[in-house]
Structure formats: structure tokens, C-alpha cells
Design an enzyme around this catalytic site. Structure first.
Site, PDB file in Angstrom:
ATOM      1  CB  VAL A 299     -34.009  -1.165 -17.203  1.00 43.33           C
ATOM      2  CG1 VAL A 299     -32.733  -0.614 -17.268  1.00 43.33           C
ATOM      3  CG2 VAL A 299     -34.963  -0.160 -17.159  1.00 43.33           C
ATOM      4  CB  ALA A 300     -32.498  -6.394 -16.809  1.00 46.94           C
ATOM      5  CG  ASP A 346     -10.451   1.949 -61.802  1.00 48.20           C
ATOM      6  OD1 ASP A 346     -10.842   1.697 -62.986  1.00 48.20           O
ATOM      7  OD2 ASP A 346      -9.592   2.901 -61.537  1.00 48.20           O
ATOM      8  CG  ASP A 631      -7.881   5.977 -59.621  1.00 49.14           C
ATOM      9  OD1 ASP A 631      -8.840   5.832 -60.064  1.00 49.14           O
ATOM     10  OD2 ASP A 631      -6.722   5.633 -59.781  1.00 49.14           O
ATOM     11  CG  ASN A 697     -30.086  -8.575 -20.692  1.00 48.94           C
ATOM     12  OD1 ASN A 697     -29.329  -8.468 -19.917  1.00 48.94           O
ATOM     13  ND2 ASN A 697     -30.121  -7.966 -21.878  1.00 48.94           N
ATOM     14  CD  GLU A 700     -30.323  -9.785 -15.892  1.00 42.95           C
ATOM     15  OE1 GLU A 700     -31.067  -8.898 -15.807  1.00 42.95           O
ATOM     16  OE2 GLU A 700     -29.049  -9.671 -16.174  1.00 42.95           O
ATOM     17  CB  THR A 728     -23.462  -8.744 -16.609  1.00 40.07           C
ATOM     18  OG1 THR A 728     -24.670  -8.334 -16.786  1.00 40.07           O
ATOM     19  CG2 THR A 728     -23.330  -9.604 -15.149  1.00 40.07           C
ATOM     20  CG  ASP A 729     -25.553  -6.004 -20.090  1.00 35.43           C
ATOM     21  OD1 ASP A 729     -25.316  -6.940 -20.281  1.00 35.43           O
ATOM     22  OD2 ASP A 729     -26.711  -5.686 -20.652  1.00 35.43           O
TER      23      ASP A 729
END
Length: 899
Positions: A299-300, A346, A631, A697, A700, A728-729
Site C-alpha cells: 500500500v505504501a 491556421d 477556427d 516509498n 520505507e 507524507t503522500d
């Protein structure tokens, strides 16, 4: 009315018959091929038969995808699937807040994507709205109003000023008929129509088919009639609708990069989880603990805040761009602007003002560019009087001039020189005229004078000058030097100007004949007038800024080659030595041959909508990211096919706006430059978030992975990993979206289209700074254990969290130091860091949170040691930036050949 009505019974037109080049056929031949009597039209029975065979005269719409399918497809992206898996895992380990956050983010992205799916359908609907709803036709010799959808090939349609052309017509009558075809050709000038065949020019450009009228264009002057030669999807408007309908949406550079990032990250996370789980078991840890640890790391490792950061960054960028007159219709297009390497623009209405203006006036050997203080003597007085009086434009009581763009330009030039039409008409009223026609290419008007009449004639120089016998000068009429005058006209034309010649003749009374050959003879030449739709004042500097930013501007227009080249040279898009490629030249090239040349071409003229797409696709095949501006309806398919379509908001059509991703509210080419800058800033900030999140991440993961090899116990519990990930995120990462643009952002080249999001040393940074964070965190653990502290786990938890705060402050710029930037230049980030610090301290010093987070209250010396270690990451990143700055400055000082 007793007239013969032809039918298809004897000789039915086979479906296999190829459509002829109608402009190359005479009106009689076209009528014969379509088996209709042009003076009577079709019978009701025959019209009903053809309607059954050809179908209604309508733009066909592709059946829309079911709404449920459109919504479900938004969840097919690999990164989204990884996030949903992370949400499930977070729920299993008890982190319901993380689960809820991920689900909200994914749903938000799905809603945005779902809304964007409706754009193509709206573009086709806009085309349908442009079509005429009714038409006046001849049926069995009678004028009959019918619904435009009931028109069939062979119907004879009657046109008057103000009518929208209901189908593609081969004109059989044109009485001073002028059509505004700007929706198809993009050009400002109305087109004078006639009925004569265009020799054998079967492949003539759309804007030069002077005997044709096309569905969706407007009759602005005169009247006429024509035979329907194409209806529905077979019309030029229908072909554009088909081009829009058949083109799939292109993914933006960011979508491509994030999809690839998601795939690689998913595989890496699975591998890491397996390794951590197996290593833990080998060390004797319980299977339950290692499973939760591995899942927590998974998950991290996934930056679930990334979609939120991307969405918020794009939304904030879109909001900022609205204030700069750029409206984003497709959110990912904000970032795409930062990847653009080519802008295919154009000409009319985009780079130019979409208003004809007189640029030069030449008389008696003198060339003027400013006539606000023009000489009062002859021939200037007569010349400006002619411009004012021999003119069908008019001004309202507010002074606003209306009429044909050419006439308006001449009217304005005369008024600027002090010759107002309304004032002159009191003493020189128009009493007779010979209207312009395409054969004579001249127009003559008679005006009352005290001692008779004066006739002013204007027209094409090559037609009018041979009709002159003298030249008006300040000293009186002199011998005409026709060759010199024609040479002057050719010089103007070579400069891209549309040139008109003017002459006069005095008459004692109205001539007894209306024969143009008599009236338009023995004229006295007055002067030459050169007109052009001038460039926008700010366009030249915008083009220069594009080049400075490494973006190549290219002009694509339906106008004449000489005019296009002249405008391109004035703006700096091309040089005098650059070649102009025309539509017919492009049609003669194979795709392979064209791709070899496309990189060197800067100007295209007389191109059709399909060729605009071909140009865009050729550039994309060379690896370029292409922006297309325009246009008109003719631009819509290319706007959709380009990596980013940019439409005009003020002067553009609904079709172009619906096909585009970005709309310029001020129709200002320079606004694109501001949008590009914003796009680059946004992508920079997204990269900063990825750099920041993935570095944290990885730290960790390194902490959990390396601790056993260093003889240390598992440093963090699953709750610690999830908390660090959330803090942190979360706010600090989101606050990076508000980071201002770095200095010199528009002096660097566009990103290489195929480069990875981890380019320019990012993955190396993620690895080594992640290791550094893990190193200081494990150092805290080792020191605590060696000193006998029981708080080692809380110290690792604190150092790892606060190290990431130092990291986020340091990576706000890739080269510039934070001390030079100033901490106050991004107050949201400063506030997020401060709040994260306070919340981290709360997990340590608020008693009821200690059992929840398995933390202990640190002593003053322990906290001080943690804070000191945490700053290490900030300073090593600052040293890294210092080395990058020195390397960059050294490279800039070297000769180009050695870099």
C-alpha cells in the site's frame, strides 16, 4: 407550366458510377448527367424516388455508446486497477480512511473521463446545426419550399442573399452572387461565383471552385440557382463530419507516461512484497506479522495520491489559464501543452486579424503605407474619392462599417484619408453602375458632378490597365506607362497583397449604352491599392517565444501561396528562402515521401481538411507532439486528430470548439505561449510529486528490507508504514501542485516525446536518496539500541517521517536552491509541512494516541537527535542540486560543438 420533366427511368445512374468533377462540367452537362431540366426541376414523383435511393440530406451521426459502457471503460486503466487493489488491501488491514480516499479519487477520475467521452458527439451535433433547415426548389416548374433534409441530387435550388446553402450545388445561374465560405476554407474574403466550367481542372482546390456552392456556406450578396450534386454525407461538410467521426481520441503524453509507470510499479510492488514476506519468514518472524508488513509496504509503495495530485494540478492549471483567456475543455490537455513540439496554426483569424486592411497605395510613382496625411492634390484626391464612392459598403450611425470584407477595407482607407462616403454622396450621388462580374473583373459606378458625371472603375490590374489611355498626375493627364504600373502591381502581389487598380472617366451625361466595352474605355488611371488580412500585432512576438521554447510554428492555410508565404515571413515563421507546399503538391506525394520533407516545411497553402490531418499525422509519425489551431469547420478534423486541438473562442465555429481540447477566449495566438508555460509548470510539479512520493516509498521499503541484513529487528509496524504513507503522500504532496514555475522554463526545449517520466536522473535520485533516508533512519535505530533506549521504534518512525518533510522542501526546484527560492514562495507547502510536523509530534506526545500508533514519548535528547538526523536528507539534496547547477553552467559555457 407545360415543361418536360426528365426522369431516371430510361437510364438510371448506377451506384457504381464515380462522382464527376462537377466544376469541370458545363451547367448543361451537369444537368444532363443528373437527368433534370434546369428550368423545371424534378417532378415530385422523381424526387420521392431519389430520396428513397439516396437517403435524407442530413449529417449522419454514429450511434452513441451506452452510458454504462462509457462509465465502465474509465476503470480499465492498469494504474486504476492497481489503486482499486490497494483500496481492498487497505480495508483488509483496517485502514478504512485510505480505502475511502482511493475510492473517491478513482471515482473522480472516472467522472472526468466520462464527461470527456461526449465531446465527439457534440461536434457532430454542431455540424448538424450548421445545415440549412429549409430550401426553395423548383419542382415541376413551380417554386416550392421544402425541408432541406428532403433535397436530392438533381434538385434545382434557388439562392438569395442571406440563405444558407442547403446542399452542394453546381451553379447554373449567378447574378452578382457572392458566398461566404470561411467555415470551409477558413478565409475571410467572400467568393464571387459564376456558372462557367473550370476547363478540365478536376482537382482544383475547394476555395477556387467558383461555379460551386457548398452545404453550410452562406450567400452574402446577389442571387443564383444551382443543381444539387451531393447531399448528406457526400457533401464537403459531410466529409468533414466523417473525418471527425472516424478518429479515435489520442491519449495525452501524461496518460501514456502514467500508464507505463503504473504497469511497472505494479510488477515491482508484487516482487517486493514476495521478497519481504519470504525474508521475514526465513528470519523466524511470524507469518501473520510478515503478511501484514508486506501488505502495508504494498500500500505504501503505490502513490495512491498520484491521481489526486494530477487532477488537482490540472484543475488548478485550468483555472489559472481561464484567467489568461484559455479555456480547457479536456483536462489532460493542460499538461499536453508542455510536451508540444509543433504548433500547426491556421492563418486567417488565428495569426491574422480576419479583417481585410489596405496595406499599400501607389499613385503617380509614390508608394504610401500611411495615408492619414495623404496629399490633397491629384491623383490622390480622385483616388480616395473613388475608394469611397465606388463602394457598396456602408456605415451605421455609430460608424461601424458593414459589407463585403474587400469593400469594407477600401471604405476604411478612404475614411482614414478624410474622404467619408456619406459626406461625399451629398454632392456626388450614384446614378448608375456596372456591377462586377468575373469575366470583366471590373466594377464601374457613375456619380453626379456640377458639370456632368464622373465614372469610377476598379478591378484587377491586368484587366483594368489595358483600358486606360492616360495617367492622372498633379500636373494633369500624362502618357500611360502601362508596363511600369503592371510591374508595381506584380510587386504588391509578390508581397502577398490582393491588388486592385482604380481609374476614372468624365462624362457630360449618362452614356446611351450599357455596353461595358464602351463605358470602360479611354480611362484615366488613378492608382493601385494592395490589401491583406494583416497579422495580429502580438503574433510575431508569440512566434518568437515559441521558437525560444523549442517549439516549431507551422502555418497551414487555404489561402494563396504568395499570401501565406508573405504573412509567414512577416511573423518569422518562415524565411524568404523557405518553400511553400500547396495542396496539389502534397496530394502528389506518397506518405513516405512526404514524411521525409515534413520536418523542413513551415508553410502550407491551398490545403483541404483531409490534407491538414495528413500533415499532423506525418509530424506525429516523426515522433512530434502536435498542437493544431483553427477556427473553421475545415479545421475540426485536424483539431481532433492533433495531440491537442486549439480553437478560437470569439471568431471560431461551434464545430471547431467542440473538436478542440483548448479554446482561446481572446482568439490570441500569444495566449498559446502562456498556456504552454502553464503546461510545462504542471508537468514539472507532477514529476516533483512522483520524485517525492517514490523516494519516500523506496525509503520505507529499504528500511524494512535492509534491517534484517544489518542484524536489526523489523523497524516499523504496519500502522507506522500506513501513517507515514498517509501523512507524507497527503497534504505535502498535494501542496506541490501549487509550486510556481521554475526560472527559465520557457528557455528549455520541449520534453522528448518518448521519454520516461523518470528521465533526467529521477530514478537515480529515487534510489540513492531513498537509501540515504533509510540510512539515517536505521542509524537512529542502531544508536538507540546501542544506548539502551527502548524508544528505538518511535525514533525510526519519527526520523523517516520528518526526513521526507526535508526532502519535499529541497526538491521544489531541480537546480535552484531553496534558500534562493525562499520558503514563502509556496505557502501551501510550507503550511502542509508544518501541519505534518505537528501531527507527527501528536502521535508521540498525546497520551491516548500512543497505544494506537505503538509509540513512546521521546526524551528531549532523543527528539533532538531525531531532528538532527532528519535534516541530513535536506542538505544532501541541496548538495546534489549544487552539483547539477555547476554541471549545467559548465555545459552552457562550452562551445556548441563540444556540448
Amino acid at each position: 407550366m407545360a415543361m418536360a420533366i426528365k426522369t431516371e427511368a430510361a437510364s438510371d445512374m448506377g451506384a457504381e458510377d464515380a462522382a464527376p468533377a462537377w466544376q469541370a462540367l458545363s451547367a448543361a452537362a451537369a444537368a444532363d448527367r443528373l437527368k433534370v431540366e434546369s428550368g423545371a426541376g424534378l417532378s415530385p414523383q422523381e424526387a420521392a424516388h431519389r430520396l428513397t435511393r439516396h437517403g435524407p440530406n442530413a449529417i449522419r451521426e454514429k450511434p452513441p455508446r451506452p452510458l454504462w459502457r462509457m462509465f465502465a471503460d474509465q476503470f480499465s486503466d492498469f494504474m486504476i486497477l492497481i489503486l482499486l487493489a490497494a483500496a481492498v488491501v487497505s480495508g483488509l488491514v483496517g485502514d478504512l480512511k485510505d480505502t475511502l480516499a482511493i475510492v473517491v479519487i478513482v471515482l473522480l477520475n472516472a467522472v472526468i473521463g466520462f464527461v470527456q467521452e461526449l465531446r465527439a458527439q457534440r461536434a457532430i451535433a454542431s455540424l448538424r446545426k450548421m445545415a440549412a433547415t429549409g430550401a426553395m426548389v423548383l419542382r415541376a416548374g413551380e417554386r416550392v419550399p421544402i425541408a432541406a433534409a428532403e433535397l436530392v441530387p438533381g434538385d434545382v435550388v434557388l439562392l438569395e442573399a442571406g440563405n444558407v446553402v442547403p446542399a452542394d450545388l453546381r451553379l447554373i445561374e449567378a447574378a452578382q452572387l457572392k458566398l461566404d465560405e470561411s467555415v470551409l476554407t477558413g478565409e475571410a474574403s467572400t467568393i464571387e461565383k459564376h456558372c462557367e466550367p473550370l476547363s478540365d481542372l478536376a482537382d482544383v482546390a475547394l476555395g477556387e471552385r467558383f461555379n460551386m456552392a457548398f452545404k453550410g456556406t452562406t450567400a452574402s450578396y446577389g442571387r443564383g440557382s444551382g443543381i444539387v450534386v451531393a447531399t448528406g454525407m457526400e457533401t464537403e461538410l459531410g466529409k468533414i463530419a466523417a473525418l471527425l467521426d472516424n478518429r479515435d481520441e489520442l491519449r495525452t503524453p501524461l496518460q501514456k507516461r502514467l500508464a507505463e509507470f503504473g504497469r511497472r510499479l505494479g510488477l515491482a510492488v508484487l516482487a517486493i512484497c514476495v521478497i519481504i514476506f519470504v525474508v521475514g519468514l526465513l528470519r523466524g518472524e511470524t507469518a501473520g506479522l510478515m503478511f501484514l508488513t508486506a501488505v502495508s509496504l504494498a500500500v505504501a509503495a503505490i502513490p495512491e495520491a498520484l491521481p489526486a495530485v494530477v487532477t488537482i494540478s490540472l484543475a488548478l492549471g485550468a483555472r489559472k489559464m481561464v484567467l489568461q483567456h484559455a479555456l480547457i475543455r479536456r483536462l489532460p490537455a493542460v499538461e499536453t501543452l508542455g510536451s508540444v513540439t509543433y504548433i500547426c496554426s491556421d492563418k486567417t483569424g488565428t495569426l491574422t486579424q480576419n479583417k481585410m486592411r489596405v496595406q499599400q497605395i501607389e499613385a503617380a510613382g509614390t508608394l504610401l503605407h500611411d495615408w492619414s496625411d495623404a496629399p490633397a492634390q491629384q491623383p490622390w484626391s480622385s483616388l480616395f474619392t473613388a475608394l469611397a464612392l465606388s463602394n457598396d459598403a456602408n456605415a451605421d450611425r455609430h460608424g461601424k462599417i458593414s459589407g463585403d470584407p474587400t469593400e469594407v477595407a477600401l471604405y476604411q482607407a478612404a475614411r482614414d484619408a478624410g474622404h467619408d462616403k456619406a459626406a461625399l454622396e451629398f454632392s456626388a450621388a450614384r446614378v448608375f453602375e456596372l456591377p462586377f462580374d468575373s469575366e470583366r473583373k471590373c466594377m464601374t459606378t457613375f456619380h453626379q458632378q456640377v458639370d456632368g458625371l464622373v465614372a469610377f472603375t476598379k478591378g484587377a490590374p491586368e484587366n483594368l490597365i489595358p483600358l486606360c489611355s492616360s495617367t492622372c498626375t498633379a500636373q494633369g493627364d500624362a502618357a500611360l506607362q502601362a508596363d511600369a504600373i503592371l510591374a508595381g502591381a506584380q510587386r504588391m502581389a509578390a508581397a502577398g497583397l490582393r491588388v486592385l487598380a482604380l481609374a476614372r472617366r468624365d462624362w457630360p451625361a449618362l452614356p446611351q449604352t450599357a455596353d461595358a466595352a464602351i463605358i470602360e474605355s479611354e480611362l484615366t488611371f488613378l492608382g493601385l491599392v494592395g490589401m491583406m488580412d494583416p497579422p495580429r500585432d502580438e503574433a510575431k512576438s508569440a512566434v518568437h517565444l515559441c521558437k525560444t521554447a523549442g517549439i516549431t510554428p507551422v502555418m497551414i492555410t487555404g489561402d494563396h501561396a504568395a499570401t501565406a508565404h508573405a504573412i509567414a515571413c512577416q511573423l518569422g515563421i518562415a524565411t524568404v528562402d523557405d518553400n511553400v507546399m500547396t495542396g496539389p503538391q502534397l496530394a502528389a506525394l506518397s506518405d513516405a515521401a512526404f514524411r521525409q520533407q515534413v520536418g523542413a516545411l513551415r508553410v502550407y497553402a491551398r490545403v483541404d481538411p483531409a490534407q491538414k490531418i495528413r500533415i499532423v499525422e506525418a509530424l506525429q509519425a516523426q515522433g512530434e507532439f502536435v498542437a493544431m489551431t483553427g477556427d473553421g469547420v475545415n479545421d475540426a478534423p485536424a483539431l481532433k486528430r492533433a495531440d491537442i486541438g486549439i480553437a478560437m473562442g470569439k471568431g471560431g465555429t461551434d464545430v471547431a470548439r467542440e473538436a478542440a481540447s483548448l479554446v482561446l477566449l481572446d482568439d490570441n495566438f500569444a495566449t498559446i505561449v502562456h498556456a504552454v508555460r502553464e503546461g510545462r509548470r504542471i508537468f514539472d510539479n507532477i514529476r516533483k510529486f512522483i520524485r517525492y512520493a517514490m523516494t519516500g516509498n523506496s525509503a520505507e521499503i529499504w528500511v524494512i528490507f535492509l534491517a534484517p541484513f544489518l542484524g536489526l529487528p523489523i523497524p516499523l509496524l504496519p500502522i507506522h508504514i500506513l501513517w507515514i504513507n498517509l501523512m507524507t503522500d497527503g497534504l505535502p504532496g498535494l501542496a506541490l501542485a501549487a509550486e510556481p514555475a521554475e526560472k527559465g522554463i520557457m528557455q528549455r526545449p520541449p520534453r522528448v516525446p518518448g521519454e520516461s517520466v523518470f528521465a533526467h536522473g529521477m530514478w537515480q535520485h529515487i534510489v540513492w536518496v531513498g537509501l540515504a533516508m533509510a540510512g539515517v533512519s536505521l542509524s537512529a535505530q542502531a544508536w538507540a539500541i546501542l544506548t539502551g533506549s527502548a524508544h528505538w521504534q518511535t525514533m525510526v518512525f519519527t526520523v523517516l517521517t520528518l526526513s521526507q518533510m526535508g526532502h519535499v522542501l529541497a526538491i521544489r526546484a531541480e537546480r535552484e536552491s531553496l534558500f534562493r527560492q525562499g520558503v514563502r514562495s509556496n505557502l501551501p507547502l510550507l503550511g502542509a509541512v508544518a501541519l505534518t510536523f505537528v501531527l507527527q509530534m501528536a502521535t508521540i506526545y498525546v497520551p491516548f494516541l500512543n497505544p494506537i500508533f505503538n509509540t513512546d514519548q521521546l526524551t528531549g535528547s532523543e527528539l533532538g537527535f531525531c531532528l538532527l538526523l532528519s535534516t541530513t536528507v535536506f542538505f544532501i539534496v541541496e548538495v546534489e542540486k549544487l552539483l547539477v547547477r555547476r554541471s549545467w553552467l559548465y555545459a552552457k559555457k562550452q562551445p556548441e560543438s563540444s556540448v
